[in-house]
Design a protein around this motif. Sequence first.
Motif, PDB file in Angstrom:
ATOM      1  N   ARG A  13       0.845  -1.199   0.000  1.00 59.28           N
ATOM      2  CA  ARG A  13       0.000   0.000   0.000  1.00 59.28           C
ATOM      3  C   ARG A  13       0.877   1.245   0.000  1.00 59.28           C
ATOM      4  N   THR A  14       0.375   2.312  -0.592  1.00 62.25           N
ATOM      5  CA  THR A  14       1.088   3.583  -0.619  1.00 62.25           C
ATOM      6  C   THR A  14       0.467   4.523   0.401  1.00 62.25           C
ATOM      7  N   TYR A  15       1.325   5.140   1.199  1.00 61.78           N
ATOM      8  CA  TYR A  15       0.893   6.076   2.243  1.00 61.78           C
ATOM      9  C   TYR A  15       1.455   7.449   1.918  1.00 61.78           C
ATOM     10  N   GLU A  16       0.592   8.455   1.915  1.00 57.24           N
ATOM     11  CA  GLU A  16       1.006   9.819   1.607  1.00 57.24           C
ATOM     12  C   GLU A  16       0.707  10.720   2.796  1.00 57.24           C
ATOM     13  N   VAL A  17       1.717  11.455   3.205  1.00 57.55           N
ATOM     14  CA  VAL A  17       1.599  12.394   4.317  1.00 57.55           C
ATOM     15  C   VAL A  17       1.767  13.797   3.761  1.00 57.55           C
ATOM     16  N   VAL A  18       0.935  14.713   4.214  1.00 54.62           N
ATOM     17  CA  VAL A  18       1.008  16.103   3.788  1.00 54.62           C
ATOM     18  C   VAL A  18       1.649  16.912   4.914  1.00 54.62           C
ATOM     19  N   VAL A  19       2.671  17.698   4.555  1.00 54.02           N
ATOM     20  CA  VAL A  19       3.341  18.556   5.529  1.00 54.02           C
ATOM     21  C   VAL A  19       2.585  19.874   5.617  1.00 54.02           C
ATOM     22  N   LEU A  20       2.202  20.238   6.828  1.00 50.46           N
ATOM     23  CA  LEU A  20       1.473  21.482   7.092  1.00 50.46           C
ATOM     24  C   LEU A  20       2.381  22.458   7.824  1.00 50.46           C
ATOM     25  N   ASP A  21       1.957  23.704   7.949  1.00 54.22           N
ATOM     26  CA  ASP A  21       2.728  24.684   8.709  1.00 54.22           C
ATOM     27  C   ASP A  21       2.856  24.282  10.182  1.00 54.22           C
ATOM     28  N   ASP A  22       1.820  23.636  10.713  1.00 48.34           N
ATOM     29  CA  ASP A  22       1.807  23.303  12.138  1.00 48.34           C
ATOM     30  C   ASP A  22       1.768  21.799  12.412  1.00 48.34           C
ATOM     31  N   GLY A  23       2.303  20.996  11.512  1.00 48.55           N
ATOM     32  CA  GLY A  23       2.337  19.559  11.743  1.00 48.55           C
ATOM     33  C   GLY A  23       2.239  18.772  10.455  1.00 48.55           C
ATOM     34  N   LEU A  24       1.573  17.643  10.530  1.00 49.41           N
ATOM     35  CA  LEU A  24       1.437  16.739   9.390  1.00 49.41           C
ATOM     36  C   LEU A  24       0.005  16.258   9.304  1.00 49.41           C
ATOM     37  N   SER A  25      -0.412  15.875   8.125  1.00 51.48           N
ATOM     38  CA  SER A  25      -1.761  15.352   7.944  1.00 51.48           C
ATOM     39  C   SER A  25      -1.682  14.018   7.204  1.00 51.48           C
ATOM     40  N   TRP A  26      -2.413  13.061   7.714  1.00 50.26           N
ATOM     41  CA  TRP A  26      -2.519  11.749   7.082  1.00 50.26           C
ATOM     42  C   TRP A  26      -3.948  11.254   7.259  1.00 50.26           C
ATOM     43  N   GLN A  27      -4.579  10.903   6.187  1.00 53.35           N
ATOM     44  CA  GLN A  27      -5.964  10.417   6.166  1.00 53.35           C
ATOM     45  C   GLN A  27      -6.914  11.366   6.897  1.00 53.35           C
ATOM     46  N   GLY A  28      -6.713  12.683   6.705  1.00 49.54           N
ATOM     47  CA  GLY A  28      -7.606  13.673   7.284  1.00 49.54           C
ATOM     48  C   GLY A  28      -7.396  13.974   8.755  1.00 49.54           C
ATOM     49  N   THR A  29      -6.373  13.387   9.361  1.00 53.35           N
ATOM     50  CA  THR A  29      -6.078  13.625  10.771  1.00 53.35           C
ATOM     51  C   THR A  29      -4.729  14.312  10.879  1.00 53.35           C
ATOM     52  N   GLN A  30      -4.634  15.299  11.777  1.00 54.71           N
ATOM     53  CA  GLN A  30      -3.369  15.994  11.987  1.00 54.71           C
ATOM     54  C   GLN A  30      -2.540  15.280  13.044  1.00 54.71           C
ATOM     55  N   TYR A  31      -1.227  15.255  12.803  1.00 52.64           N
ATOM     56  CA  TYR A  31      -0.262  14.638  13.721  1.00 52.64           C
ATOM     57  C   TYR A  31       0.884  15.613  13.942  1.00 52.64           C
ATOM     58  N   ARG A  32       1.559  15.450  15.070  1.00 51.77           N
ATOM     59  CA  ARG A  32       2.691  16.311  15.387  1.00 51.77           C
ATOM     60  C   ARG A  32       4.012  15.741  14.883  1.00 51.77           C
ATOM     61  N   SER A  33       4.047  14.431  14.577  1.00 47.88           N
ATOM     62  CA  SER A  33       5.321  13.831  14.165  1.00 47.88           C
ATOM     63  C   SER A  33       5.116  12.716  13.148  1.00 47.88           C
ATOM     64  N   LEU A  34       6.136  12.482  12.354  1.00 47.78           N
ATOM     65  CA  LEU A  34       6.123  11.350  11.427  1.00 47.78           C
ATOM     66  C   LEU A  34       6.115  10.028  12.182  1.00 47.78           C
ATOM     67  N   SER A  35       6.745  10.008  13.345  1.00 52.07           N
ATOM     68  CA  SER A  35       6.792   8.775  14.134  1.00 52.07           C
ATOM     69  C   SER A  35       5.394   8.348  14.572  1.00 52.07           C
ATOM     70  N   ALA A  36       4.540   9.303  14.909  1.00 52.80           N
ATOM     71  CA  ALA A  36       3.160   8.977  15.291  1.00 52.80           C
ATOM     72  C   ALA A  36       2.412   8.352  14.117  1.00 52.80           C
ATOM     73  N   ILE A  37       2.651   8.867  12.928  1.00 54.53           N
ATOM     74  CA  ILE A  37       1.994   8.317  11.739  1.00 54.53           C
ATOM     75  C   ILE A  37       2.549   6.934  11.423  1.00 54.53           C
ATOM     76  N   ALA A  38       3.862   6.771  11.492  1.00 55.77           N
ATOM     77  CA  ALA A  38       4.477   5.464  11.239  1.00 55.77           C
ATOM     78  C   ALA A  38       3.950   4.423  12.220  1.00 55.77           C
ATOM     79  N   ARG A  39       3.742   4.828  13.464  1.00 52.98           N
ATOM     80  CA  ARG A  39       3.200   3.923  14.490  1.00 52.98           C
ATOM     81  C   ARG A  39       1.771   3.503  14.133  1.00 52.98           C
TER      82      ARG A  39
END
Length: 76
Positions: A7-33
């Motif tokens: 599967r392909t996973y795409e993360v969007v970098v925002l001014d105040d964090g990251l977005s993946w599947q419509g949810t904001q995260y503070r770190s790439l590690s949280a998304i990887a988890r």
Amino acid sequence: MREWQGRTYEVVVLDDGLSWQGTQYRSLSAIARKITGTAWSGPLFFGLKQKRSASRRSSQASLPVCGPTGGSHAAE
């Protein structure tokens, strides 16, 4: 972007964090988890950081553990 287990996973970098599947995260590690279900370094998972080379690990492993030896401490 990262492809993992077919599967392909795409993360969007925002001014105040990251977005993946419509949810904001503070770190790439949280998304990887979330993606893997285990603890991962986000930068490592997404290919932004490389693993340490084997030569670097082996050179670090050969460093003395107890410091310099200057004589026997058994008599002290």
